[in-house]
Write a protein that holds these residues in place. Structure first.
Motif, PDB file in Angstrom:
ATOM      1  N   PRO A  63     -28.322  -5.710  17.374  1.00  0.00           N
ATOM      2  CA  PRO A  63     -28.608  -6.680  16.027  1.00  0.00           C
ATOM      3  C   PRO A  63     -27.463  -7.431  15.567  1.00  0.00           C
ATOM      4  CG  PRO A  63     -27.710  -4.159  15.538  1.00  0.00           C
ATOM      5  CD  PRO A  63     -28.204  -4.338  17.066  1.00  0.00           C
ATOM      6  N   VAL A  64     -26.058  -7.219  16.221  1.00  0.00           N
ATOM      7  CA  VAL A  64     -25.145  -8.013  15.891  1.00  0.00           C
ATOM      8  C   VAL A  64     -24.055  -7.985  16.964  1.00  0.00           C
ATOM      9  CG1 VAL A  64     -24.016  -6.364  14.221  1.00  0.00           C
ATOM     10  CG2 VAL A  64     -23.439  -8.871  14.076  1.00  0.00           C
ATOM     11  N   THR A  65     -23.469  -8.916  17.195  1.00  0.00           N
ATOM     12  CA  THR A  65     -22.269  -9.075  18.411  1.00  0.00           C
ATOM     13  C   THR A  65     -21.061  -9.680  17.641  1.00  0.00           C
ATOM     14  OG1 THR A  65     -23.882  -9.488  20.138  1.00  0.00           O
ATOM     15  CG2 THR A  65     -21.360  -9.949  20.458  1.00  0.00           C
ATOM     16  N   VAL A  66     -20.097  -8.792  17.602  1.00  0.00           N
ATOM     17  CA  VAL A  66     -18.871  -9.077  16.694  1.00  0.00           C
ATOM     18  C   VAL A  66     -17.815  -9.884  17.824  1.00  0.00           C
ATOM     19  CG1 VAL A  66     -16.805  -8.241  15.696  1.00  0.00           C
ATOM     20  CG2 VAL A  66     -18.971  -7.311  14.916  1.00  0.00           C
ATOM     21  N   GLY A  67     -17.867  -8.920  18.904  1.00  0.00           N
ATOM     22  CA  GLY A  67     -16.983  -9.574  20.119  1.00  0.00           C
ATOM     23  C   GLY A  67     -16.307  -8.377  20.684  1.00  0.00           C
ATOM     24  N   THR A  68     -14.843  -8.431  20.693  1.00  0.00           N
ATOM     25  CA  THR A  68     -14.059  -7.580  21.017  1.00  0.00           C
ATOM     26  C   THR A  68     -13.023  -6.712  19.651  1.00  0.00           C
ATOM     27  OG1 THR A  68     -11.943  -9.042  21.217  1.00  0.00           O
ATOM     28  CG2 THR A  68     -13.550  -8.763  23.224  1.00  0.00           C
ATOM     29  N   ALA A  69     -12.299  -5.697  20.218  1.00  0.00           N
ATOM     30  CA  ALA A  69     -11.568  -5.173  19.020  1.00  0.00           C
ATOM     31  C   ALA A  69     -10.748  -6.181  18.351  1.00  0.00           C
ATOM     32  CB  ALA A  69     -10.622  -4.207  19.673  1.00  0.00           C
ATOM     33  N   LYS A  70     -10.050  -7.237  19.053  1.00  0.00           N
ATOM     34  CA  LYS A  70      -9.293  -8.070  18.360  1.00  0.00           C
ATOM     35  C   LYS A  70     -10.239  -9.113  17.516  1.00  0.00           C
ATOM     36  CE  LYS A  70      -6.380 -12.190  19.930  1.00  0.00           C
ATOM     37  NZ  LYS A  70      -5.925 -13.145  20.920  1.00  0.00           N
ATOM     38  N   ASP A  71     -11.237  -9.448  17.869  1.00  0.00           N
ATOM     39  CA  ASP A  71     -12.256 -10.027  16.904  1.00  0.00           C
ATOM     40  C   ASP A  71     -12.504  -9.422  15.490  1.00  0.00           C
ATOM     41  OD1 ASP A  71     -12.567 -12.291  18.573  1.00  0.00           O
ATOM     42  OD2 ASP A  71     -13.954 -11.145  19.772  1.00  0.00           O
ATOM     43  N   ALA A  72     -12.578  -8.000  15.666  1.00  0.00           N
ATOM     44  CA  ALA A  72     -13.033  -6.964  14.575  1.00  0.00           C
ATOM     45  C   ALA A  72     -11.871  -6.545  13.703  1.00  0.00           C
ATOM     46  CB  ALA A  72     -13.696  -5.799  15.181  1.00  0.00           C
ATOM     47  N   LEU A  73     -10.729  -6.591  14.343  1.00  0.00           N
ATOM     48  CA  LEU A  73      -9.689  -6.159  13.291  1.00  0.00           C
ATOM     49  C   LEU A  73      -9.045  -7.140  12.541  1.00  0.00           C
ATOM     50  CD1 LEU A  73      -7.784  -3.472  12.775  1.00  0.00           C
ATOM     51  CD2 LEU A  73      -6.288  -4.517  14.589  1.00  0.00           C
ATOM     52  N   TYR A  74      -8.708  -6.769  11.254  1.00  0.00           N
ATOM     53  CA  TYR A  74      -8.147  -8.070  10.199  1.00  0.00           C
ATOM     54  C   TYR A  74      -6.884  -8.188  10.775  1.00  0.00           C
ATOM     55  CZ  TYR A  74      -5.447  -9.394   6.392  1.00  0.00           C
ATOM     56  OH  TYR A  74      -4.555 -10.140   5.271  1.00  0.00           O
ATOM     57  N   GLN A  75      -6.556  -9.520  11.048  1.00  0.00           N
ATOM     58  CA  GLN A  75      -5.545 -10.051  11.671  1.00  0.00           C
ATOM     59  C   GLN A  75      -4.049  -9.376  11.278  1.00  0.00           C
ATOM     60  OE1 GLN A  75      -5.305 -14.177  12.053  1.00  0.00           O
ATOM     61  NE2 GLN A  75      -3.159 -14.130  13.155  1.00  0.00           N
ATOM     62  N   PHE A  76      -3.845  -9.307  10.087  1.00  0.00           N
ATOM     63  CA  PHE A  76      -2.649  -8.849   9.616  1.00  0.00           C
ATOM     64  C   PHE A  76      -2.518  -7.322   9.076  1.00  0.00           C
ATOM     65  CE2 PHE A  76      -2.942 -13.400   8.307  1.00  0.00           C
ATOM     66  CZ  PHE A  76      -2.132 -13.710   9.344  1.00  0.00           C
ATOM     67  N   SER A  77      -3.603  -6.730   9.796  1.00  0.00           N
ATOM     68  CA  SER A  77      -3.629  -4.978   9.506  1.00  0.00           C
ATOM     69  C   SER A  77      -2.386  -4.520  10.012  1.00  0.00           C
ATOM     70  CB  SER A  77      -4.755  -4.501  10.112  1.00  0.00           C
ATOM     71  OG  SER A  77      -4.612  -3.234  10.272  1.00  0.00           O
ATOM     72  N   LYS A  78      -1.903  -3.366   9.277  1.00  0.00           N
ATOM     73  CA  LYS A  78      -0.661  -2.710   9.680  1.00  0.00           C
ATOM     74  C   LYS A  78      -0.534  -1.632  10.483  1.00  0.00           C
ATOM     75  CE  LYS A  78       1.695  -3.642   5.111  1.00  0.00           C
ATOM     76  NZ  LYS A  78       2.216  -2.989   3.939  1.00  0.00           N
ATOM     77  N   ASP A  79      -2.035  -1.468  11.038  1.00  0.00           N
ATOM     78  CA  ASP A  79      -2.426  -0.374  11.895  1.00  0.00           C
ATOM     79  C   ASP A  79      -3.511  -1.125  12.550  1.00  0.00           C
ATOM     80  OD1 ASP A  79      -4.859   0.224  10.438  1.00  0.00           O
ATOM     81  OD2 ASP A  79      -3.609   1.836   9.377  1.00  0.00           O
ATOM     82  N   ASN A  80      -4.012  -0.144  13.750  1.00  0.00           N
ATOM     83  CA  ASN A  80      -5.391  -0.554  14.367  1.00  0.00           C
ATOM     84  C   ASN A  80      -6.759   0.120  13.962  1.00  0.00           C
ATOM     85  OD1 ASN A  80      -4.077  -2.356  16.183  1.00  0.00           O
ATOM     86  ND2 ASN A  80      -3.596  -0.667  17.403  1.00  0.00           N
ATOM     87  N   LYS A  81      -6.616   0.298  12.807  1.00  0.00           N
ATOM     88  CA  LYS A  81      -7.723   1.311  11.930  1.00  0.00           C
ATOM     89  C   LYS A  81      -8.406   0.419  11.027  1.00  0.00           C
ATOM     90  CE  LYS A  81      -6.783   5.428  10.591  1.00  0.00           C
ATOM     91  NZ  LYS A  81      -6.332   6.586  10.107  1.00  0.00           N
TER      92      LYS A  81
END
Length: 381
Positions: A63-81
């Protein structure tokens, strides 16, 4: 029914909390996170349908393609969650995923070890986001085609009008297969004497284009052909059938939305992007009327829009409900305007308060104010 959605560290959503209603409307300029608030639900739904027990989130799903983990994660997140919290009428569902091996180019992110995911079928099949009564119609839905796909498993077993990217590629098959099913009485267009899905789809299409008649032809392995005839005052009474590609684009483009709404029952979930696309303002107002009737009847609808005619149409339906109990109660509508914090590059969602008589005041800058800006310029003040 979904009551609240909280999104953390997903794309531009650092920490976004949305209160969902029967009708939830997402608006704002381009690239501020509106579609992402819909994609979250689709990613979780797809994870459930793949029987993964939410062990992972597939960022390259049907239904939807976001891409990779890098695309999905908020850029300035303090962790990878990344975490999603959904409050429904029945449960509080929390799902959390993280990029454990720090490979930012992977298309999967895995369940966080510190989170217990509710995945039991007997619980989740009662939630509209996870059952077969959820439909997604994207901005990338198909326009007029030479033929439309056929798939008995998709339509008969899974009750879907779309598999890939919300294209609504099976909506003609879906309409043909369910054409004799009755539509909820309070969604029926009174200009038709019949309440079956095919007749009601035709009646609502006539609100978009007067005198139109839908012609569906099963062409075997080739799928379905969609054509139109128009009523005339000539001796024949109707025109010859025209291919969909030779008729106004908007008539076909809006039909999957009409079919999805009219075929739904209370507590179904419809996710619709840009319902206004290719429609004349009058057609948009008629479509909004149907959307509001459905939402008031208990069908949960989430739409993303760039149209002030959609917003104004909803406000008209709120006022109409106050006056004649037809339309939708303002208490069943949530409108959010999205903007962006340019320092942290994150989404900001502001809820628009609807007052009596369908009025809104103290709206944020950028909330469908272009008409006012242009008018002031043209009038010289």
């Amino acid at each position: 029914m979904i009551k609240k959605l909280r999104i953390k560290n997903f794309k531009t959503h650092k920490d976004t909390l949305l209160e969902y209603s029967n009708l939830t409307v997402l608006c704002g300029s381009n690239g501020v996170g509106k579609s992402s608030a819909i994609h979250v639900l689709l990613l979780l739904r797809e994870s459930y349908l793949k029987n993964s027990n939410f062990e992972y989130l597939d960022l390259k799903s049907n239904p939807v393609t976001v891409g990779t983990a890098k695309d999905a994660l908020y850029q300035f997140s303090k962790d990878n969650k990344i975490s999603f919290e959904i409050l429904t009428d029945n449960h509080n569902l929390l799902y959390s995923f993280e990029n454990k091996d720090s490979d930012s180019e992977k298309t999967l992110i895995y369940k966080s070890l510190d989170t217990i995911h509710i995945s039991q079928k007997e619980i989740l099949e009662k939630e509209n986001i996870f059952n077969k009564y959820c439909q997604f119609i994207s901005a990338a839905r198909l326009g007029p085609q030479v033929s439309y796909k056929k798939d008995d498993v998709v339509v008969d077993i899974h009750n879907q009008i779309s598999v890939l990217e919300g294209q609504a590629e099976y909506f003609v098959h879906f309409l043909d297969r369910n054409k004799n099913k009755d539509v909820m009485e309070n969604l029926c267009n009174k200009n038709s004497k019949s309440n079956d899905l095919f007749s009601q789809t035709t009646a609502w299409e006539r609100e978009i284009s007067e005198g139109v008649n839908i012609v569906v032809q099963d062409v075997g392995n080739l799928g379905y052909e969609l054509k139109y005839q128009f009523n005339t005052e000539s001796r024949e009474g109707k025109t010859n059938p025209f291919r969909a590609s030779n008729v106004g684009f908007g008539i076909t483009y809006v039909m999957p939305i009409i079919v999805a709404i009219l075929s739904s029952q209370p507590d179904a979930l419809l996710l619709i992007e840009n319902p206004e696309a290719h429609l004349h303002p009058n057609g948009q107002a008629k479509l909004v009327e149907l959307i509001c009737l459905a939402a008031q009847a208990g069908i949960q609808i989430v739409i993303e829009t760039h149209s002030d005619h959609i917003i104004n149409g909803i406000l008209v339906q709120c006022k109409k409900f106050e006056e004649v109990q037809k339309g939708i109660s303002k208490n069943n509508v949530s409108i959010y305007h999205f903007d962006r914090n340019e320092i942290e590059h994150c989404s900001i969602a502001t809820k628009i308060n609807i007052e009596d008589n369908g009025k809104v005041r103290y709206t944020p800058e950028g909330f469908f104010d272009q008409f006012t800006i242009d008018r002031k310029y043209l009038m010289g003040f």
